[in-house]
Design a protein around this motif. Structure first.
Motif, PDB file in Angstrom:
ATOM      1  N   GLU A 152     -52.078 -23.832 -23.296  1.00 13.87           N
ATOM      2  CA  GLU A 152     -53.071 -22.947 -23.540  1.00 13.87           C
ATOM      3  C   GLU A 152     -54.248 -23.345 -22.626  1.00 13.87           C
ATOM      4  O   GLU A 152     -55.328 -22.534 -22.143  1.00 13.87           O
ATOM      5  N   GLY A 153     -54.548 -24.696 -22.269  1.00 17.37           N
ATOM      6  CA  GLY A 153     -55.596 -25.259 -21.472  1.00 17.37           C
ATOM      7  C   GLY A 153     -55.344 -25.066 -20.024  1.00 17.37           C
ATOM      8  O   GLY A 153     -56.493 -24.748 -19.439  1.00 17.37           O
ATOM      9  N   PHE A 154     -54.434 -25.074 -19.439  1.00 19.19           N
ATOM     10  CA  PHE A 154     -54.139 -25.016 -18.175  1.00 19.19           C
ATOM     11  C   PHE A 154     -53.438 -23.675 -17.684  1.00 19.19           C
ATOM     12  O   PHE A 154     -53.580 -23.211 -16.522  1.00 19.19           O
ATOM     13  N   ASN A 179     -48.938 -16.566 -19.344  1.00 17.12           N
ATOM     14  CA  ASN A 179     -47.710 -16.604 -20.104  1.00 17.12           C
ATOM     15  C   ASN A 179     -46.547 -17.872 -19.911  1.00 17.12           C
ATOM     16  O   ASN A 179     -45.359 -17.803 -19.928  1.00 17.12           O
ATOM     17  N   VAL A 180     -47.390 -18.888 -19.815  1.00 15.58           N
ATOM     18  CA  VAL A 180     -46.599 -20.055 -19.834  1.00 15.58           C
ATOM     19  C   VAL A 180     -46.355 -20.491 -21.506  1.00 15.58           C
ATOM     20  O   VAL A 180     -47.433 -20.763 -22.088  1.00 15.58           O
ATOM     21  N   ALA A 197     -55.249 -29.755  -9.201  1.00 11.30           N
ATOM     22  CA  ALA A 197     -56.099 -28.599  -9.399  1.00 11.30           C
ATOM     23  C   ALA A 197     -57.565 -28.416  -9.891  1.00 11.30           C
ATOM     24  O   ALA A 197     -58.274 -27.575  -9.654  1.00 11.30           O
ATOM     25  N   THR A 198     -57.805 -29.355 -10.845  1.00  9.56           N
ATOM     26  CA  THR A 198     -59.209 -29.371 -11.308  1.00  9.56           C
ATOM     27  C   THR A 198     -60.114 -29.759 -10.360  1.00  9.56           C
ATOM     28  O   THR A 198     -61.458 -29.501 -10.570  1.00  9.56           O
ATOM     29  N   TYR A 199     -59.830 -30.234  -9.159  1.00  8.84           N
ATOM     30  CA  TYR A 199     -60.784 -30.546  -8.033  1.00  8.84           C
ATOM     31  C   TYR A 199     -61.270 -29.276  -7.494  1.00  8.84           C
ATOM     32  O   TYR A 199     -62.134 -29.377  -6.410  1.00  8.84           O
ATOM     33  N   ILE A 200     -60.616 -28.188  -7.695  1.00  8.19           N
ATOM     34  CA  ILE A 200     -61.013 -26.928  -6.667  1.00  8.19           C
ATOM     35  C   ILE A 200     -62.346 -26.313  -7.374  1.00  8.19           C
ATOM     36  O   ILE A 200     -62.631 -26.302  -8.477  1.00  8.19           O
ATOM     37  N   PRO A 240     -56.231 -20.293  -6.340  1.00  6.33           N
ATOM     38  CA  PRO A 240     -55.582 -20.730  -7.542  1.00  6.33           C
ATOM     39  C   PRO A 240     -55.521 -21.979  -7.743  1.00  6.33           C
ATOM     40  O   PRO A 240     -55.113 -22.973  -6.979  1.00  6.33           O
ATOM     41  N   ARG A 241     -55.546 -22.252  -9.163  1.00  8.75           N
ATOM     42  CA  ARG A 241     -55.264 -23.730  -9.639  1.00  8.75           C
ATOM     43  C   ARG A 241     -53.806 -23.991 -10.182  1.00  8.75           C
ATOM     44  O   ARG A 241     -53.317 -24.946 -10.468  1.00  8.75           O
ATOM     45  N   SER A 242     -53.306 -22.749 -10.237  1.00  9.11           N
ATOM     46  CA  SER A 242     -51.590 -23.024 -10.562  1.00  9.11           C
ATOM     47  C   SER A 242     -51.081 -21.884  -9.752  1.00  9.11           C
ATOM     48  O   SER A 242     -51.346 -20.909  -9.378  1.00  9.11           O
ATOM     49  N   ILE A 243     -49.798 -22.231  -9.705  1.00 13.82           N
ATOM     50  CA  ILE A 243     -48.730 -21.201  -8.626  1.00 13.82           C
ATOM     51  C   ILE A 243     -48.619 -20.210  -9.612  1.00 13.82           C
ATOM     52  O   ILE A 243     -48.213 -19.095  -9.204  1.00 13.82           O
ATOM     53  N   PHE A 244     -48.599 -20.332 -10.966  1.00 11.36           N
ATOM     54  CA  PHE A 244     -48.275 -19.364 -11.833  1.00 11.36           C
ATOM     55  C   PHE A 244     -49.512 -18.065 -11.972  1.00 11.36           C
ATOM     56  O   PHE A 244     -49.298 -17.117 -12.588  1.00 11.36           O
ATOM     57  N   GLU A 245     -50.559 -18.211 -11.213  1.00  5.16           N
ATOM     58  CA  GLU A 245     -51.644 -17.448 -11.123  1.00  5.16           C
ATOM     59  C   GLU A 245     -51.038 -16.100  -9.964  1.00  5.16           C
ATOM     60  O   GLU A 245     -51.471 -15.165  -9.842  1.00  5.16           O
ATOM     61  N   ILE A 246     -50.140 -16.472  -9.397  1.00  2.00           N
ATOM     62  CA  ILE A 246     -49.304 -15.512  -8.398  1.00  2.00           C
ATOM     63  C   ILE A 246     -48.359 -14.772  -8.931  1.00  2.00           C
ATOM     64  O   ILE A 246     -47.319 -15.127  -9.335  1.00  2.00           O
ATOM     65  N   PRO A 247     -48.510 -13.431  -8.891  1.00  2.00           N
ATOM     66  CA  PRO A 247     -47.294 -12.566  -9.438  1.00  2.00           C
ATOM     67  C   PRO A 247     -45.925 -12.947  -8.672  1.00  2.00           C
ATOM     68  O   PRO A 247     -45.828 -13.184  -7.701  1.00  2.00           O
ATOM     69  N   GLY A 248     -45.019 -12.847  -9.719  1.00  2.00           N
ATOM     70  CA  GLY A 248     -43.612 -13.189  -9.364  1.00  2.00           C
ATOM     71  C   GLY A 248     -43.256 -14.879  -9.055  1.00  2.00           C
ATOM     72  O   GLY A 248     -42.201 -15.041  -8.927  1.00  2.00           O
TER      73      GLY A 248
END
Lengths: 437, 437
Positions: free
Chosen positions: B120-122, B127-128, B252-255, B260-268
Motif C-alpha cells: 500500500e505504501g509503495f 495493483n501490487v 526510488a524515494t530520492y526521486i 517513475p518510482r516503480s517499474i509497475f507504474e509502466i503499463p505491461g
C-alpha cells in the motif's frame, strides 16, 4: 499399539495437484516470457517441509476452529528472552536514534567483538580464530550460501534422515541429479542411513566417496548426539577420502553428556571441516535471526586454495551482514550473565523433552532422542509417517512432523518438538497418553 | 583541469598478488581435500568492490594517522533514525522479554502487516498484492537469491556501469562465461552502455536478446533516473524479446521529479518485471537490514509456470525471514508519522547532493546525477578512474569510488556519495575546490 498403515496418505500429494491448475493458468493469462524455468527448481519435490506442515495446521484450524491446537511441529522457541539480552538490544536501538550511537553498514563478516566472543565462547582452547568466524542471519541461510560456494560440480552425502535444507539446497544448486520416485531419493546424493540399528551413525565402510558430507549433531530430527569416537571416525574418513564435512551444531548447547559440542574438538577436523551454528535454539533467536559459520584456515581445495577466501567473497557479495541489532543481542548472550540466563531456557526445554520422552516410553512406544536434543523421535514400525502425523493431529490436535519429511530413512517415524510452554507439554502428554493407551 | 592518466594503476592489481602467496601456502600446509574449487569462484576478478575500497581506506589511515578522512565512498547512511522508528523497535524488543510479546519464527516471506504496508505504501493504485511482496534482509541478498532462482542456464544484461553485485552474483551462479581481460567484460554478459551520449539509457536497438535484464533506476552509480518514456521502451523491449526485467528501485524515494518510482507504474510491467528494493537508503536501515522483492503473479516462465511460485520456494528454503525486530522498524517507517520523519532524512541527503554537485560543476567538471539520487558522477576524460580515486584520496583525504569498479563503462568517472553529516559535506567541498582549482 495402533498401526496406521491402512490409512490414506493423500495429504502429501496435494502440492502436485497445483500443476494441473497451472496449465489452465497459462492458457488464461496470455504473455509468457521466453525465459526457461530453472531445471533444478523443477526437480524439487513438494514444498519445503515446514511451510507444508503449516499448511496442514491451517487446514486443521479451519476444520476445528474451537480445538486447542498444540504445536510440537516446526520446533520454534516459545519462552521470552532474558531481559539481560533484550536490554542490550534496546540500548543499541536507542543509540541508533542518536548521533553518537548511529551505525550503518557493519562488516559483511560480522562485528569484530561478536566474532571474537563466538570464538572464545564456543571454541575455547580449540584454536578457532575470530577471523574464521562469519556471523550470519542463521544456519539455514548459511547452508544455501555454502552451496553457492561449492557450486554444482560436487557430490554430497547427507544423514538419512536429516534436516531438509541440505537436500533442497543441493537440488537448487544442481548437485542432486534426478529424483527417483520409488526410492524417494535423488540419484546423485549419497544417503547415509542412520537408525537405531547403527546407533544413528552411518556405516562408513559402505559409504561412497563424496566431496561434501553434511552432518548434524545433535541430530535433527533423531535427537542423537554423535560420540567422540563416532566423530573421530567421521573426521578420519573425510581426511582419507579428501572430503569436506559441513558440521551443523545448531543444537550443541542441548548436549547434557560428554558428546562433543563442536567438530573442532576432534583432532584433524580443522583440515576437513566447516561448522555452521545458530543462536536460534541456543538463545531463542528464531525470529531475531543470528547464526555463524566457522571456516578454518587449514581447509584447502584440491588445488591448495583456502576455502575461507572464497567463503569470505561469498559473504561480501551475496550477503550484507546480519542486523546489527541482532548482533548486539548475540554479544549479550555471550556475556557471563547472558550465557547463564540463556542456558536456563535450554534447561527448561530439556525438561520438556524429558517429560515427552517418559510419556511416550511409558506407553511402550520406541522412543529415541530427548537426552541431548529438544526432539524426541518415535518409531511406529509398519506405519507411514504422514499417516501417523495426520491421525495424531486429527485425534489429539497436536502438530508433529512426519519423519519421511526428513528423508526416506525417516519413514515410520515422527518427530516431536520439546519447544513449548510447560503447560502445553503436560497437556500434550495427557492427550498422547489417552490416544495411545 | 587535472589529468590523471599518467599515474600508475597498480592498486587495483593487488588482490591478484595473493595467488603467488597461496601456492607457497599449499606447499607448507600438507593436507588438501580432493574437493575441486568452484570454477565460477575462480572467474571472479579482484575482491568485491566495496571491501576493496575499505582496504584502501585502511591503508590510507595507516599512512596518515592524523588526517581527517571523509568517507564519500561506499554510500552508507549517517544520520540517526527518527525516534518514532526506534521506539517501535524498542517496544517490540521489550515485548520479546514477555510471555505475551515473545515471537519466534515469522513467515519466511515476511510478516503479513508489513507485506500489506509495503504494497500500500509503495505501490498505491499499482495493483501490487501483499502476497506478491517478499520481505528480506536487503536488496543485495535478494539479488543472489534471484540468481539461485534463475540458475546458470540464462543470459543476463546489465547497465554499464552498474552496481557490481549483479555481475558478481551472475559469475558465482555460472551465467557469465570467461572474463575477457582486455575488455574488462565477461563473455556471456550483455553490457548496455549508459553514458551522457545516450542520456544514460541503453541503445535497445543494438542490445542482444537476453533472458534477464538488470536495470537500476535511479541508477547507482550514475544517479540517473530513467524517464517514463525510457522505462516504457524497456518494458516493451522485454515483452517483445520475452525477457524478464529485474528492476532495482533501492533509491526510488530520492526521486525529486516525475520519473517513475516503480517499474509497475509502466503499463505491461507486471508480465515482464520483478522489482527489488530496500529500506537501507530510504530509512537509514543499512545496518538494520530490511528489503523486499515484488514478483507479480502474471510473470510466467516460457512453460507458463509462475515465477512467483519458485521464488516463494527459494525464500522458504534458502532464507528464514528477516529479523522480526527490523520488520517492526519497517512497519513504523510506513506509518504516516514515520514516513514523514524518514523523508526528512532523504531531503537532507539530497541537499548534500546539491552542494556537492554545485561545487564540482562550478569548477568546470562534467558532473551528472545528484538531482534524483544521492550520488554525483564526475567525468575525467582521458583519466583512469582508479588513478583519480587514488589522487583525490592522497591529496584531499576523501574516499570516493572509482567508476571502473562499476564496469568498463565507468572508466574515467568517479562516484561521490552524498551520505554524510552536513559539516563533512561542506568540508569535502572546500577540499575539492582547493584541489581542483
Amino acid at each position: 499399539m495402533l498401526v496406521f498403515s491402512s490409512m490414506s496418505g493423500t495429504n502429501i500429494l496435494q502440492p502436485r495437484m497445483t500443476l494441473a491448475r497451472l496449465t489452465t493458468q497459462k492458457e488464461r493469462m496470455g504473455h509468457c516470457t521466453k525465459v526457461p524455468r530453472n531445471v533444478n527448481m523443477e526437480k524439487l519435490q513438494y514444498g519445503y517441509l515446514f511451510p507444508e506442515i503449516e499448511r496442514h495446521e491451517l487446514l486443521h484450524t479451519e476444520k476445528y476452529p474451537n480445538a486447542k491446537l498444540i504445536d510440537l511441529g516446526v520446533g520454534d522457541t516459545t519462552e521470552p528472552l532474558p531481559s539481560v539480552i533484550t536490554s542490550s538490544m534496546i540500548d543499541f536501538v536507542h543509540g541508533l536514534s542518536t548521533t553518537e550511537g548511529y551505525k550503518g553498514y557493519g562488516p559483511e563478516q560480522g562485528n569484530k567483538a561478536l566474532r571474537k566472543a563466538i570464538a572464545e565462547g564456543f571454541y575455547k582452547n580449540l584454536n578457532v580464530k575470530p577471523k574464521e568466524v562469519f556471523v550470519s542471519d542463521g544456519a539455514q541461510c548459511d547452508i544455501s550460501r555454502l552451496q553457492l560456494l561449492l557450486g554444482s560440480n560436487v557430490k554430497i552425502a547427507v544423514q538419512d534422515p536429516s534436516f531438509p535444507a541440505y537436500i533442497d539446497s543441493s537440488v537448487i544448486i544442481g548437485q542432486a541429479g534426478d529424483f527417483i520416485a520409488n526410492a524417494e531419493k535423488y540419484r546423485s546424493i549419497e544417503y547415509m542411513k542412520c537408525s537405531p540399528q547403527n546407533d544413528f551413525f552411518p556405516d562408513l565402510l559402505s559409504t561412497k566417496r563424496v566431496d561434501v558430507i553434511f552432518f548434524c549433531s545433535p541430530n535433527n530430527p533423531t535427537g542423537h548426539a554423535a560420540t567422540r569416537k563416532q566423530l573421530q571416525q567421521l573426521v578420519d574418513f573425510a581426511k582419507k577420502k579428501g572430503s569436506i564435512i559441513i558440521f551443523d551444531s545448531a543444537y550443541a548447547t542441548y548436549i547434557t553428556d560428554d558428546s562433543p559440542r563442536s567438530i573442532f574438538e576432534i583432532p584433524g577436523a580443522r583440515e576437513v571441516a566447516i561448522e555452521i551454528s545458530s543462536f536460534s535454539k541456543f538463545a531463542g533467536f528464531t525470529g531475531v535471526r543470528l547464526g555463524w559459520t566457522v571456516v578454518p584456515d587449514e581447509l584447502l581445495y584440491s588445488d591448495g586454495f583456502p576455502v575461507v577466501n572464497d567463503f569470505n567473497r561469498i559473504m561480501c557479495t551475496c550477503f550484507n551482514g546480519a542486523s546489527n541489532i541482532s548482533q548486539a543481542g548475540g554479544l549479550a548472550c555471550l556475556s557471563p550473565e547472558g550465557f547463564e540466563a540463556v542456558h536456563s531456557r535450554v534447561d527448561y526445554y530439556m525438561e520438556n523433552a524429558g517429560i515427552l520422552f517418559e510419556t511416550l516410553a511409558s506407553l511402550g512406544l520406541k522412543v529415541y532422542g530427548g537426552a541431548n536434543a529438544p526432539y524426541v523421535w518415535v518409531h511406529f514400525p509398519g506405519s507411514q509417517s504422514w499417516n501417523v502425523f495426520t491421525e495424531i493431529l486429527e485425534k489429539t490436535h497436536i502438530i508433529t512432523v512426519p519423519g519421511s519429511g526428513f528423508g526416506p530413512g525417516g519413514e515410520e517415524y515422527i518427530r516431536i518438538s520439546a519447544f513449548g510452554p510447560r503447560e502445553s507439554i503436560i497437556e500434550a502428554s495427557i492427550r498422547l497418553k489417552s490416544f495411545f493407551s
